[in-house]
Design an enzyme around this catalytic site. Structure first.
Site, short mmCIF file in Angstrom:
data_model
loop_
_atom_site.label_atom_id
_atom_site.label_comp_id
_atom_site.label_asym_id
_atom_site.label_seq_id
_atom_site.Cartn_x
_atom_site.Cartn_y
_atom_site.Cartn_z
N TYR A 1 0.82 -1.21 0.00
CA TYR A 1 0.00 0.00 0.00
C TYR A 1 0.86 1.27 0.00
CZ TYR A 1 -3.89 -3.13 1.07
OH TYR A 1 -4.83 -4.14 1.03
N ASP B 1 -2.17 -11.41 8.75
CA ASP B 1 -1.41 -12.54 8.20
C ASP B 1 0.04 -12.57 8.67
OD1 ASP B 1 -3.34 -13.81 6.22
OD2 ASP B 1 -3.42 -11.71 5.63
N HIS C 1 4.66 -6.62 -4.14
CA HIS C 1 3.26 -6.84 -4.49
C HIS C 1 2.42 -5.59 -4.29
CE1 HIS C 1 1.70 -7.15 -0.33
NE2 HIS C 1 2.89 -7.63 -0.08
N TYR D 1 -11.42 -1.00 -0.73
CA TYR D 1 -11.49 -0.54 0.67
C TYR D 1 -10.17 0.11 1.09
CZ TYR D 1 -8.50 -3.87 3.23
OH TYR D 1 -7.43 -4.54 3.75
N ARG D 2 -9.14 -0.03 0.27
CA ARG D 2 -7.81 0.44 0.66
C ARG D 2 -6.96 0.37 -0.60
NH1 ARG D 2 -4.75 -3.26 5.14
NH2 ARG D 2 -3.15 -1.82 5.84
#
Ligand code: ADP
Length: 607
Positions: free
Chosen positions: A147, A207, A450, A531-532
């Site tokens: 992100y 996670d 990623h 959502y993000r």
């Protein structure tokens, strides 16, 4: 292959971002695997004048500003970003830039990092930023990988690394199952501290457990126990506003006896008047310095997996999940994962399975899945039920019966799988025990990084089908394997499609950006939103929430301008630009950029 130093992994008793010693061997294994698949050098010399300056600030003024900051906070608590940039890896992550750069590594960089030791020092930093009009960018741990990591959206901002010195668990109320943390408390640390109290309580972990409990909650991250919605389970904030004013939300606004903290601060979320907490999540309206959080009383638990052989039974599976989730028969936030993840989470690179550059053909996935412990499947559903044995057994009976309606469904308990199978990591995550295992799928590509595409859909087959179709088609078009994981909370699912790309390969980065942009656009056309998202896609995503001529964005901008008239706090985060920056070329919106196959420009001043 890059050389790997396994002695440099930080331990939690020495560094707030470290791992507990009993995770060290696992961490060494993860690092060794990642570095065995790395061709990039640790760093490259920087080819521009450093530190990079904040916009509209001369070097002379910047130097004077930094000298003043050092006088206020101490020389050792201000660090210039003037050395080569090192991406490191999860447990040795940078606070200078986005370790998972999808644009050139030096595009999203800070000018300096400052380490406050208290709320009062955060106030001093905010006032300093207003004096010099230097944008600041707060991070708690800076592990928001996928992100944007620790990177500021505006080049040359000063990163406020809260975690290094503000990393205490301030309170644990064992009997009422609550805690209060500072920004630098990781899940590893909170878990350890809770264990020390002797109370039988769980911390809901995501996670991978190295992130900040506070940072993750205010970025609205998720975990997998019944307390998996982290922001929903926070209770009370302390916030430094961009003006330097300090605010406490919830019951914390009412002073306790003789100046103590309010005794109900962590017990009740929404007392009198409007509830402002939400505006401090995924925003740039304040710096959160303390957060209360609820802990879950430990309980019996039983994890399981159900495998499904056919790709096309996807809608039926979702239709079965919905009533089970709504009726709380599925005790937690379960995951439905596509089969390719069974291969990836072994930690083996894609090249081990397939030597093509294109997405792995379905028959090839199938041929390898056949040799895996769960065999030739299409989907794997990982769930957990909670409570005493009798309750769990009753729930499992219903779960087996309902999923048994899908042809070829197979119910599997952890003890039926070999010890190295991923299910054992799910058992931990779903019962509040920190994990690192999820790092392993990053080995899929060399130099892997990623990006998450994370739309929300109702838990309904026909809606999920729309996203499934968009994600599958566009992954193929842009040449990526489709790693979809559906995290199902009940009425909705967080659909997490993980784009794994090679940081050494410009074309791989370009395609990752193109894929993201096109998925965001197509999903929005069909009424679905994320959502993000990563910093670079914030403008695009924010504008998809544009009902009534961008009413929501205009509302956010009104708040931003009122709270932060000088536009010093995290400009551009969540797509919210203060007046000083707005409409001056900082927003990354132009569709042509990605359609013409170039990476987005991040620097408004260069346009
Ligand atoms: P993680 O907990 O995953 O390491 P970060 O510390 O990077 O995450 O936090 C996630 C994002 O949330 C950051 O990029 C930053 O924009 C924002 N953020 C983090 N901590 C704070 C804070 N204390 N106050 C305001 N915003 C924050």
């Amino acid at each position: 292959m890059a050389s790997v130093d396994l002695t440099s992994i930080p331990l939690l008793d020495k560094k707030h971002s470290g791992v507990p010693s009993d995770y060290l061997e696992q961490a060494k294994g993860s690092k060794a695997r990642l570095y065995s698949n790395k061709t990039l050098p640790a760093s490259v010399p920087r080819d521009e004048e450093v530190p990079v300056l904040p916009p509209d600030v001369t070097r002379e003024i910047f130097d004077a500003a930094i000298a003043e900051l050092k006088r206020k906070l101490g020389e050792e608590n201000v660090e210039l970003n003037d050395k080569p940039l090192v991406d490191g890896w999860y447990l040795e992550h940078p606070n200078t830039h986005d370790a998972f750069h999808v644009v050139p590594q030096s595009d999203l960089v800070s000018s300096a990092t400052v380490y406050p030791g208290s709320t009062d020092e955060v106030v001093q930093i905010v006032r300093w930023a207003n004096d010099y009009l230097i944008p600041i960018y707060p991070i708690s741990m800076g592990r928001n990988l996928g992100y944007g990591g620790a990177a500021p959206r505006v080049r040359g901002s000063v990163v406020v690394d809260l975690g290094r010195r503000m990393n205490k668990v301030l309170k644990i109320d064992g009997s009422n199952a609550t805690c209060m943390v500072e920004p630098g408390v990781s899940y590893f640390k909170l878990h350890e501290e809770v264990q020390k109290t002797g109370y039988d309580l769980w911390v809901d972990v995501p996670d991978v457990a190295g992130g900040s409990v506070l940072g993750n909650a205010i970025d609205r991250g998720v975990g997998y126990t019944p307390y998996g919605d982290h922001f929903t389970n926070h209770c009370g904030l302390e916030v430094v506003l961009p003006s330097g004013e300090v605010l406490r939300t919830g019951m914390g606004a009412l002073p306790g006896k003789d100046g103590a903290d309010n005794p109900s601060w962590q017990a009740f979320q929404n007392p009198y008047g409007p509830t402002p907490d939400g505006i401090f999540s995924q925003s740039n309206f304040g710096i959160v310095t303390k957060m209360g959080m609820w802990l879950m009383p430990a309980t019996g638990h039983q994890s399981y997996m159900i495998t499904f052989p056919r790709d096309d039974d996807f809608e039926q599976i979702i239709e079965i999940i919905r009533p089970l989730a709504l009726n709380r028969i599925l005790g937690n936030i379960p995951q439905l994962r596509s089969v390719i993840q069974e291969l990836a989470v072994t930690g083996k690179p894609k090249s081990f399975f397939y030597d093509g550059k294109d997405p792995m053909p379905r028959e090839v996935v199938r041929s390898h899945a056949k040799n895996m412990p769960c065999g030739d499947i299409s989907w794997a559903f990982y769930g957990t039920v909670y409570g005493n044995k009798e309750t769990r057994d009753m729930q499992l009976e219903i779960i087996k019966r309902e999923f048994g309606k899908v042809a070829g469904a197979r119910f599997i308990l952890p003890e039926e799988m070999p010890p190295e199978h991923y299910i054992h990591s799910r058992v931990n995550v779903c019962s509040g025990t920190p994990e690192l295992r999820e790092l392993d799928w990053l080995n899929w590509q060399p130099n892997a990084a990623h990006l998450f595409f994370a739309p929300i859909t109702p838990t309904r087959g026909e809606d999920a089908r729309v996203i499934h179709e968009i994600v599958s088609r566009l992954h193929k078009k842009w040449g990526f394997d489709n790693f979809s994981t559906l995290c199902i909370a009940g009425r909705e699912m967080h659909w997490i499609a993980n784009i794994v790309y090679d940081r050494a390969d410009e074309d791989s980065k370009r395609r990752a950006v193109g894929l993201m942009r096109e998925m965001i656009e197509e999903a929005a056309k069909n009424g679905f939103g994320e959502y993000r998202t990563h910093l670079l896609f914030a403008d695009q995503v924010a504008r998809t929430y544009g009902w009534n001529n961008q009413a929501l964005m205009r509302f956010n901008e009104t708040i931003k301008d009122a709270l932060d008239p000088n536009g010093i706090l995290a400009p551009g985060r969540a797509g919210i630009w203060p007046r000083r920056f707005r409409g001056k070329g900082w927003e990354i919106l132009e569709e042509d950029e990605w359609r013409n196959s170039s990476l987005p420009k991040v620097d408004g001043s260069s346009k």
